[in-house]
Design an enzyme around this catalytic site. Structure first.
Site, PDB file in Angstrom:
ATOM      1  CD  GLU A 278       3.790   1.835  -7.061  1.00 22.40           C
ATOM      2  OE1 GLU A 278       3.276   0.731  -6.791  1.00 22.40           O
ATOM      3  OE2 GLU A 278       3.948   2.722  -6.218  1.00 22.40           O
ATOM      4  CG  HIS A 304      -2.201 -27.716 -16.122  1.00 25.24           C
ATOM      5  ND1 HIS A 304      -2.257 -28.943 -16.753  1.00 25.24           N
ATOM      6  CD2 HIS A 304      -1.127 -27.764 -15.293  1.00 25.24           C
ATOM      7  CE1 HIS A 304      -1.274 -29.706 -16.291  1.00 25.24           C
ATOM      8  NE2 HIS A 304      -0.571 -29.013 -15.408  1.00 25.24           N
ATOM      9  CE  LYS A 418      -0.958   5.958  -1.743  1.00 24.89           C
ATOM     10  NZ  LYS A 418       0.237   6.064  -0.927  1.00 24.89           N
TER      11      LYS A 418
HETATM   12  O1  PA5 Z   1       5.713   2.010  -3.621  1.00 25.04           O
HETATM   13  C1  PA5 Z   1       4.965   2.920  -3.281  1.00 25.04           C
HETATM   14  O2  PA5 Z   1       5.391   4.075  -3.057  1.00 25.04           O
HETATM   15  C2  PA5 Z   1       3.481   2.684  -3.076  1.00 25.04           C
HETATM   16  O3  PA5 Z   1       3.094   1.447  -3.546  1.00 25.04           O
HETATM   17  C3  PA5 Z   1       3.145   2.790  -1.604  1.00 25.04           C
HETATM   18  O4  PA5 Z   1       3.904   1.861  -0.885  1.00 25.04           O
HETATM   19  C4  PA5 Z   1       1.654   2.551  -1.328  1.00 25.04           C
HETATM   20  O5  PA5 Z   1       0.881   3.428  -2.089  1.00 25.04           O
HETATM   21  C5  PA5 Z   1       1.351   2.737   0.152  1.00 25.04           C
HETATM   22  O6  PA5 Z   1       1.759   4.012   0.564  1.00 25.04           O
HETATM   23  P1  PA5 Z   1       2.007   4.348   2.075  1.00 25.04           P
HETATM   24  O7  PA5 Z   1       3.121   3.507   2.562  1.00 25.04           O
HETATM   25  O8  PA5 Z   1       2.342   5.801   2.082  1.00 25.04           O
HETATM   26  O9  PA5 Z   1       0.737   4.052   2.825  1.00 25.04           O
END
Ligand code: PA5
Length: 425
Positions: A278, A304, A418
């Protein structure tokens, strides 16, 4: 050369940075200096907060976490947590690495991190079988999966046992805190989800799960202290970031595996994948798509299944191994129930030895095929070592982001999905 002794783990990058790669003729100092300058600016002007957080977190916040932990563990028989992505993987992976069976029985924890029907049904049966405390963790406070799961199960949850961890100012969950007075803890605005394990996002669930959070933070502080005096070229975080970047960009090794040889570390690879994928996988400042594919796997299990591909398939991967140094009380293999003279030797060995030797066998086999590997060995598996490892990976990832010239700390792809999901509902 290129082996590093860090607080509670050792890192061996000798194969990745060694003579058989063009990297040995490359002077990385200008790249390192540029990255350091840019990152330090972000840390100093506090736009990015994760690195100094283990020292910045206030005693009041830690006290509040400890008090809530005592109260909730006294009053409830278990815990359900709603949270996904960065609001799940860090703490969940440390819980998986450290909790023993007794802890799990004493105070079971269910982390609802998906909202398919199967997950919802299992969560419902968990909360209806015992009196549970509830954590709602979402930095934005608006995540569909987290909110919908909580809505659905809320008839079974005690409102007095709810704690919300979210942004101090904005989002739907902050509105609930302001209007309904729920117990709450903040997510620092300058620390993104996947970098937030060492904030209340991770600390409260971990404390509730019986993990010593002071030791966890101490591990992170020890790591910082050990890196601070090092010249850049001897800094393992810079070298680790460089080896990932170099093998991807210059040697065409676009898939990078992390493969622990301990089942309780498998979820840690999911956290690692999220952190790096990410943060690095995106468009760079010139608009070009960059970033290798990060993958978690598990030894010996995947020896394996995947080893054949690693060895004889296209040589376009990097494989990182994780081991834990021998245990004080090794578990020796028991005797065969039927006479088995050709295999009796097994009973002279421990599972720890079999496991470590399997790792070495895999590494050796990959070496003969010229597949680049590296190795991380925890000297102990404790809150301290995981605190140190977590901050090391976060720093290395931020450094790699500078090499790739991406905005390490945003996630436009995730945000778009989202938004589309919310729209479509
Ligand atoms: O690293 C990130 O920003 C994302 O993976 C968020 O943690 C994830 O989308 C969850 O978002 P939130 O904490 O706003 O619910």
């Amino acid at each position: 050369m290129n082996t590093y002794s860090l607080p509670t783990f050792n890192l061996d990058l000798s194969d990745l940075l060694g003579a058989h790669s063009k990297i040995s003729n490359f002077n990385p100092l200008p790249l390192f200096e540029k990255a350091q300058k840019s990152l330090e600016q972000k840390f100093e002007n506090k736009t990015i907060g994760f690195y100094h957080w283990p020292e910045v977190i206030s005693a009041d916040e830690i006290n509040k976490i400890q008090t809530l932990t005592r109260e909730l563990r006294n009053q409830y028989e278990g815990l359900i947590i709603f949270g996904i992505g960065g609001s799940h993987l860090g703490a969940a992976s440390i819980l998986e690495a450290l909790r023993n069976e007794k802890e799990e029985k004493n105070f079971p924890i269910f982390w609802l991190n998906n909202v398919d029907r199967w997950a919802m049904e299992r969560a419902q049966s968990f909360v209806t079988q015992r009196k549970v405390a509830t954590l709602l963790i979402s930095k934005s406070g608006n995540t569909t999966e987290t909110l919908s799961g909580f809505f659905h199960l809320s008839p079974h949850l005690d409102p007095k046992g709810i704690v919300i961890i979210t942004d101090p100012e904005s989002g739907e969950l902050r509105r609930w805190i302001n209007t309904h007075g729920y117990n709450h803890l903040p997510v620092p605005p300058n620390i993104g989800g996947r970098f937030s394990v060492l904030t209340s996002v991770g600390l409260l669930p971990l404390a509730l799960g019986g993990v010593n959070i002071s030791d966890l933070l101490q591990g992170a502080k020890d790591l910082k202290k050990s890196l601070a005096p090092l010249p850049l070229q001897k800094n393992p975080a810079y070298q680790y970031a460089l080896s990932s970047y170099w093998w991807d960009k210059e040697e065409g090794h676009h898939t990078q595996y992390l493969m622990p040889y301990h089942s309780n570390l498998k979820l840690l690879t999911d956290w690692y994948v999220q952190l790096w994928a990410e943060s690095i996988g995106k468009k760079d400042l010139q608009g070009k798509s960059v970033g290798p594919t990060f993958v978690g796997s598990l030894g010996t299990r995947d020896q394996h299944s995947l080893l054949q591909l690693f060895k004889e398939g296209p040589n376009n991967k990097v494989v990182g191994f994780i081991d834990v140094a021998s245990h004080a009380q090794p578990l020796i293999v028991g005797a065969s129930p039927v006479p088995s003279p050709d295999f009796d030797y097994l009973c002279q060995h421990s599972f720890e030895e079999i496991n470590s030797k399997a790792l070495l066998a895999t590494a050796q086999s990959l070496k003969t095929a010229g597949v680049p590997t590296y190795k991380i060995v925890f000297t102990e598996l404790t809150p301290r070592s995981l605190g140190s490892f977590i901050l090391f990976q976060e720093l290395a990832c931020a450094i790699a982001g500078e090499f790739y010239q991406v905005n390490t700390f945003n996630q436009p792809g995730v945000e778009e999905a989202k938004r589309l999901l919310r729209q479509s509902l």
